[in-house]
Structures are given as C-alpha cells and as structure tokens.
Design a protein around this motif. Sequence first.
Motif, PDB file in Angstrom:
ATOM      1  N   ARG A  95       0.855  -1.182   0.000  1.00 14.86           N
ATOM      2  CA  ARG A  95       0.000   0.000   0.000  1.00 14.86           C
ATOM      3  C   ARG A  95       0.893   1.235   0.000  1.00 14.86           C
ATOM      4  NH1 ARG A  95      -2.644   3.519   3.727  1.00 14.86           N
ATOM      5  NH2 ARG A  95      -4.737   4.127   3.026  1.00 14.86           N
ATOM      6  N   VAL A  96       0.760   2.071  -1.029  1.00 15.07           N
ATOM      7  CA  VAL A  96       1.610   3.245  -1.185  1.00 15.07           C
ATOM      8  C   VAL A  96       0.733   4.451  -1.491  1.00 15.07           C
ATOM      9  CG1 VAL A  96       3.545   4.285  -2.424  1.00 15.07           C
ATOM     10  CG2 VAL A  96       3.474   1.804  -2.093  1.00 15.07           C
ATOM     11  N   ARG A  97       0.971   5.536  -0.763  1.00 13.81           N
ATOM     12  CA  ARG A  97       0.273   6.801  -1.022  1.00 13.81           C
ATOM     13  C   ARG A  97       1.329   7.899  -0.921  1.00 13.81           C
ATOM     14  NH1 ARG A  97      -5.381   6.048  -0.187  1.00 13.81           N
ATOM     15  NH2 ARG A  97      -5.756   8.201   0.410  1.00 13.81           N
ATOM     16  N   VAL A  98       1.672   8.529  -2.039  1.00 14.85           N
ATOM     17  CA  VAL A  98       2.749   9.521  -2.084  1.00 14.85           C
ATOM     18  C   VAL A  98       2.263  10.778  -2.785  1.00 14.85           C
ATOM     19  CG1 VAL A  98       4.656   7.875  -1.983  1.00 14.85           C
ATOM     20  CG2 VAL A  98       3.637   8.434  -4.192  1.00 14.85           C
ATOM     21  N   PHE A  99       2.937  11.891  -2.494  1.00 14.74           N
ATOM     22  CA  PHE A  99       2.645  13.145  -3.193  1.00 14.74           C
ATOM     23  C   PHE A  99       3.939  13.921  -3.369  1.00 14.74           C
ATOM     24  CE2 PHE A  99       2.714  14.808   1.093  1.00 14.74           C
ATOM     25  CZ  PHE A  99       3.158  16.119   0.958  1.00 14.74           C
ATOM     26  N   GLU A 100       3.925  14.850  -4.314  1.00 10.95           N
ATOM     27  CA  GLU A 100       5.086  15.717  -4.564  1.00 10.95           C
ATOM     28  C   GLU A 100       4.595  17.106  -4.930  1.00 10.95           C
ATOM     29  OE1 GLU A 100       9.309  15.952  -7.044  1.00 10.95           O
ATOM     30  OE2 GLU A 100       7.827  14.445  -7.588  1.00 10.95           O
ATOM     31  N   LEU A 101       5.285  18.101  -4.397  1.00 10.81           N
ATOM     32  CA  LEU A 101       5.039  19.496  -4.737  1.00 10.81           C
ATOM     33  C   LEU A 101       6.331  20.028  -5.339  1.00 10.81           C
ATOM     34  CD1 LEU A 101       3.125  21.997  -4.514  1.00 10.81           C
ATOM     35  CD2 LEU A 101       4.237  22.483  -2.330  1.00 10.81           C
ATOM     36  N   GLY A 102       6.320  20.336  -6.620  1.00 14.47           N
ATOM     37  CA  GLY A 102       7.555  20.767  -7.258  1.00 14.47           C
ATOM     38  C   GLY A 102       7.307  21.427  -8.589  1.00 14.47           C
ATOM     39  N   ARG A 103       8.368  22.017  -9.129  1.00 14.56           N
ATOM     40  CA  ARG A 103       8.272  22.717 -10.404  1.00 14.56           C
ATOM     41  C   ARG A 103       8.319  21.752 -11.579  1.00 14.56           C
ATOM     42  NH1 ARG A 103       8.353  28.086 -10.238  1.00 14.56           N
ATOM     43  NH2 ARG A 103       9.197  29.141  -8.388  1.00 14.56           N
ATOM     44  N   VAL A 104       7.607  22.138 -12.639  1.00 14.42           N
ATOM     45  CA  VAL A 104       7.694  21.446 -13.917  1.00 14.42           C
ATOM     46  C   VAL A 104       8.107  22.473 -14.969  1.00 14.42           C
ATOM     47  CG1 VAL A 104       5.998  19.705 -13.279  1.00 14.42           C
ATOM     48  CG2 VAL A 104       5.245  21.806 -14.397  1.00 14.42           C
ATOM     49  N   PHE A 105       8.525  21.981 -16.133  1.00 15.66           N
ATOM     50  CA  PHE A 105       9.146  22.857 -17.118  1.00 15.66           C
ATOM     51  C   PHE A 105       8.568  22.554 -18.494  1.00 15.66           C
ATOM     52  CE2 PHE A 105      11.872  21.854 -13.613  1.00 15.66           C
ATOM     53  CZ  PHE A 105      12.379  23.081 -13.212  1.00 15.66           C
ATOM     54  N   ALA A 106       8.082  23.598 -19.143  1.00 16.08           N
ATOM     55  CA  ALA A 106       7.466  23.431 -20.462  1.00 16.08           C
ATOM     56  C   ALA A 106       7.821  24.630 -21.332  1.00 16.08           C
ATOM     57  CB  ALA A 106       5.957  23.289 -20.331  1.00 16.08           C
ATOM     58  N   ARG A 107       7.844  24.394 -22.621  1.00 16.10           N
ATOM     59  CA  ARG A 107       8.133  25.490 -23.547  1.00 16.10           C
ATOM     60  C   ARG A 107       6.951  26.458 -23.596  1.00 16.10           C
ATOM     61  NH1 ARG A 107      12.704  24.136 -26.177  1.00 16.10           N
ATOM     62  NH2 ARG A 107      13.197  21.898 -26.367  1.00 16.10           N
ATOM     63  N   ASP A 108       7.274  27.758 -23.549  1.00 15.22           N
ATOM     64  CA  ASP A 108       6.244  28.795 -23.600  1.00 15.22           C
ATOM     65  C   ASP A 108       6.893  30.059 -24.147  1.00 15.22           C
ATOM     66  OD1 ASP A 108       4.265  30.646 -23.291  1.00 15.22           O
ATOM     67  OD2 ASP A 108       3.761  30.104 -21.219  1.00 15.22           O
ATOM     68  N   ALA A 109       6.590  30.372 -25.388  1.00 10.98           N
ATOM     69  CA  ALA A 109       7.227  31.516 -26.046  1.00 10.98           C
ATOM     70  C   ALA A 109       6.858  32.841 -25.410  1.00 10.98           C
ATOM     71  CB  ALA A 109       6.853  31.526 -27.533  1.00 10.98           C
TER      72      ALA A 109
END
Length: 800
Positions: A564-578
């Motif tokens: 049984r696993v319950r995990v979370f993450e709060l962090g930045r993501v990176f995407a192209r945006d002109a």
Amino acid sequence: MQFPESWLRAWADPEIDSQELAHRLTMAGLEVEDADPYAPPFSGVVVARIESAEPHPNADKLRVCQVNDGSGEPLQIVCGAPNAAAGLLVPLARVGAELPGGMQIGPVKMRGVESRGMLCSARELGLSQDHAGLLELSADLQPGQDLRQALDLDDTIYTLKLTPNRADCLSILGVAREVAALTGCALRAPDTPSVPVTLDERLPVAVQAPDLCGRFAGRVVRGVNARAATPDWIKSRLERAGQRPVSALVDISNYIMLELGRPTHVFDLAKVQGGLTVRWAREGERLELLNDQTVDLTSDVGVIESGRGLESLAGVMGGQASAVTLDTTDVYLEAAFWWPEAVMGLTRRFKLNSEAAHRFERGVDFATIPEQLNVMTALILEVCGGQAGPLDDQVVNLPAREPVRMRLARCARVLGIALDAEAVGAVFTRLGFAYERQGDDFIVTPPAARFDLTIEEDLIEEVARIYGFDRIPDLPPVAPAVMRVAPEVQYGPHALRAALAARDYQEVINFSFVEEAWERDYCGNADPIRLLNPIASQLAVMRSGLIGGLLANIAHNAKHRQTRVRVFELGRVFARDASVADGGLTVAGVAQPTHLAAAAWGPAQAEQWGEPVRPVDFFDVKRDLEALLGARAAGLRCEAAAHPALHPGRSARLLLDGRAIGWLGEVHPRWAQALDLPHAPVVFELDAEAVSERVFPQPREQSRQPVVVRDLAIWVDAGVPWQSLLDTLQQRIAADAALSVVKDIKLFDIWREAATAQQRSLALRLWFQGRDTTLEDHQVEHCVQSLLDALIQAHGARLR
C-alpha cells in the motif's frame, strides 16, 4: 590542494607552529581539511653505507652486509633485499630503534649469522608502499646522519579545501601571500632570473580568437637533455604535493604550476611544423590528448594548431602529436592567459582530469606571465641544459581591472564592529592591494590574480578575513520584532503538504530531470526541454509533469514488497512557452509552474479486521482532493477527457470555478503493466497556484426549524452525467427564491436493468429546512415538483 608545510615556509615562515598555522588559514577562509605528518613516527634510523655484501653461507636469498653507520665501527647486518650492494646509501635501523607500528630492533641471529640492526625499505618506514628493495638514498648524504633530518621527514602535509572563488590560492605563492598577510611575516619575493638568450629564433604565433586567449607568451629552447634526472628537491616537493615525477621537462612544468600557479605547456619543437595558431575549433575536428583520449570538438572549444594539425586543447591539455619524450632535444615553452569562460566546463564535458583547466576556469594571474616563464626557462637550462631564444609576449585582450569602492561606514555596519580607516588601510596593504582614499571611502584596484573582487562586499570580506573572524564579537542583531499577519485565505506550500500528509500521503522529492520516455508516454510531450550536460544518460530532459516520478516511486516500493503506497510531490515542472521573457526568476521561452501531484496504490484502507479489503479507486482519491480544497470543493468539476497517462474511461479533467487546473484518474493499464503493478494506481496532478487560496469562512445563524427529508427517483438517459443533473438543480435553486429552503442534494443509488440498458434510475435525497417557520407539506411538495420539472425540461427525465 595538497602541499608540504616545508615548501610553504620556504616562501613565508611565521613564528607559529603547524597547528596554529592551519588554524589561521582555516579562519581566513582557506579551510585546512587535513594536516597529516608526512612520515609516521620512528626513531633510531640513520643513513648508512653498505661497504660490502657477501652471500649468506646458509641461505641463497640472504646477504651478509658490512655497513658503515658513521660510528667508526662497521656493523654486520643480514639483509634479504635484492638491491643490497656495496656502495649503496640506505636507511639503517640501529639496535634499539623503534619503527612504525611499535616494532623494536634488537640483535638477532639469522641462519646462524649475527645481525645487529636492520636495513629498511620505504614501506618499513611508512614512507610509501614500495617494498621491492631497500630505500636508496642520495649520494650527497653522510653515514650517521639522522634519517628524519636528512630527508626532512618532520614535515606536515596540508590539504586545503578551497572555495571556487579563491583560484589565487591554488599555488604555494598564493597561500604564502595569505600567510604573510595573516601573520605579518616576510614574504619571499619571487626571484626573476635573467635568462641568457643565445638563440635568435622565434616561433610565429597567431592569436585569432581574442575571446579565447588574452595573452600568449613563449620561447624556443634547443639542445635540452630530456633524460636528465629531476633534482631530488623538486621530486620531493612534487611527491609531497601528490604529483608523480615523470621526467625532467614534465616535472619542471608541474613544479612551476604548483609553486607559482602558472600552468604551462612544453611542445616538442621537432613535431611542430610552421607556426602556431590559436583559434576556436571547427565542428567535426578531433584531437588525441596526452592521456590517449580522443575528443570530438565543437565550435565553442579552443585549440592550438600548427601546420601539421591540432596540437593542444587550449587551457585544458596538450595533444599527443607534439608531446615531449625522453628523446626530445628542442622544445617550445608556452604560457598563456585563457579566458575562464572559454575553459569552463570542458573537463566535465570531456570527462578529463586537468590541473591546468582547474586553474584557468577559475582565473589565473595574467600580469606575471613573462617573469614566471623566465623562472621555468632558467630551471630547464639548469637541469636539462640547452640554449634559449628570445621571449615572445603577445598581449591581445586582457580583463579590465575595474576599481571597487568600499565605504568605511558600510564595512562597519556589515561586520558589526567599528574599524578606523588606518586599520582598513593596513589590511589592504598587507594583502598587496593598490588603493586610494577619498574621505572615508577606499578605491581598490584588484590585483591581476584576484578574479573574486568585483563588488563592495568582496572587500568587506577581505577586511573581515585579515582582521580575524574570531575577533568579531558574537552579538545577536538588533531588529524590531514586527509580527506579520498571515492572510487567512492563502494556502501556501506548507499548508498543502500538511493537508495531504493528514490524508495519509507521504511526501517524495524526485529529480527535475527525467527519462525522455516518461515525457512521451505520461505527458504526450514530443519536444521536451533537453539538458546540455545531463548527470546520467537516461536523465536527459526536464519534466513537464510529476506523474512519472510518482509512478516510479510506487514501482520501487512494490518491488520491495510494499502493498500500500500513497505519495505526493510538490515541485516545479518545465514546459516550452514563447510568451515567457527573461527575468529575475524566469528564463525566456520556459514556463516553470509549480504542480501538486499525488498517487494512491493498493488497498483503500490499511489492512484491518473491521473493513473488507478493496483497492483504492477514482472516488477515494477524489475525496482526498475535495478535502484538500475544503470549501472550494463546491466549485470542483470533473470533465471526461483523455490524458496520455490515464485510463480513457476512468479519468477526468479537473475544473475549479470553470478554470482547468489539472487531471484526476486511474493510470492506463498499459503503463501499470509496464511497471509490473498488479493493479493501476490512481493519481491527480494540478496547478498548485490554483489551489493556493481558500474561501474565507462566513458565519451564519443556524435555523432552529426541523429538517424535512424527501427522496426522488428518476429515469434519465444512461449517457447523462450526474454532474450535469446537479448543475441543473443548482441553477433552478438559484433562480427561484422559493427553493432557498433546499439545503442539500445527494445521489445515493444508481440502478440499471442491464449493462446495455439505454436508461438508468437515479435516487436522490433532498434536505429542506425553513429559516423562521416550520415547512408545511405543500411547500415541500412544491419544491420537489419544481426540481423535477427542471430535470424533465433540461434532460428529458421522468419520474420512476
């Protein structure tokens, strides 16, 4: 950086012991990581000469040696070393001597022959691991000399852990300057010998890239003996500094680098055709380096070229084509200033270990190149012989040494102590800084060796270092304790973490760079942001979502028998945006939002006797999300949509107050199977900023009237979603004031005659409560009929 204390004291010899010297350097910012004795403690060992070495009468591999230990009486010693021979000077442990490890030497008989002492190898004395034979000593020593004094074994090896900004201390001269400034002792001025120029020969050099090379100096030396023995004093210092002696020419070049901080290169002149050209490499060029490694070059790499091809990787390492050998007779000595930006990162890119590049990428003194090249030339002529040509020195493009202003009042405020102008001036004088005063301001021109002095705070740091950090009183800062009121509607990152942790999730922190397959499979991103220099080949792109990392966490736990696993993450993501422009915290063309994602896998509840085991599902995780949103959950909508990572029929786009904020759903069976998971996890990922505000609670008076409950069962088309029905009911309630008594609506049953049935029955429970008076039956019936009419008109529902 490693070096022996004796070498340092040859340049600056303060009247303090080794321990105090190490403490002073550490307190000045040059951390002494280790200060170990060069040789372990031993006593009773002297220099001795083997006068004769005869075979042992009773053993083939032993010799009976007559040894002169300076006492006037020869000693008979039995020795098994293969190199024991007459005339050799070796260490002798006399009777009564104590060797490393506590070994005591006494008279013994070996195969019937008396032996009074022991001839020692380097390993037996703890000087190295060499035990192939006796330690051969220099012929200049005299029998009877104490070995510790003869070899200067009472030495300390310092290892400095330097910060990247202190490249000026990557040499004995640089550290000695610091010692002189810290202790006030005299600094031995570097000798600049006069080199006799007996050749009229120059090697033409063309510097075509001023942004690569700022200064280039060199000279021709002919007739050198590359097989000459490196002097023992140079070999000793190199060995104690962690360098392995190679040959005279190489050893002298390394010695100049360690002592003066001047990386140089020695070309075999016979292998250099025509002149030299300093330029940027061309795409597709290749170069074989001194370490036999062949590197592929690009246009941002500097090279030195001759008529026969590439000869050197500028500022990093020489090429194999023009390397000196023991047969070399003519050489070209080169010393240059390479711009740090041109060398920075090349050793990491090519996976090289280069002492020269380690210095050049941090900044090397560009003002003393001719003088230090003369020192190197004089050493080569002294050790290897030869004739030197004139020194060529091209000054192409040197860094401007911009003056830095330091205000005395600012210095006192930052350090928290009152320093007068004379004390600050004395600090700059001891450091050798050229400065002028304008009132209480100091205008300092940084020396050519100090690339770290650019702003006022740098000079304040120098004052603090030399004045002494330990002399600055340890006083807490005085500041007004003004309490700031935290906005109650703000739901910051700590609150988000706490809310999910309260729902039985554990936080994880994953790398921001991920496998390219994750971006393609889990995010549908065919053009991710790639890393120029990934730490691992599989971690080559920046993540645009958090789901991949959470699935990897679950798969790892599943392989380690976690059910049984319950995990979370709060962090930045990176995407192209002109639309993103460069800014203080932004990079042009790259959006960097913060996302919050969670994943649940395994049983919905921890195993227990009171509840049956069932796997977690979509609605369990949706309930956790609604608990996270609190009162704002009323504005949450789930809209059926497709996501690359999620099950097509068990996933939804999340809308909050009409704005798309993320996704919720069960992982696609294909990806669960690829991760060897027996059942699919349920995940959500949303924009953290969208859920960072809460609804401020609005208190209201509770009604004292009784609650009336009614059930309503209707038939609707199977394709009509419940959310659409609920929206219709809420719109009718908002439009009709008579329906203000409706307090809540819940769906509690769904029934279909068969899985293929075109219609399904929905059972609703309605709660009614008046504010000031008790509701009568006709009022409740009117409300129920009004709600039913709204469903009939909007969705074609019929009463069951």
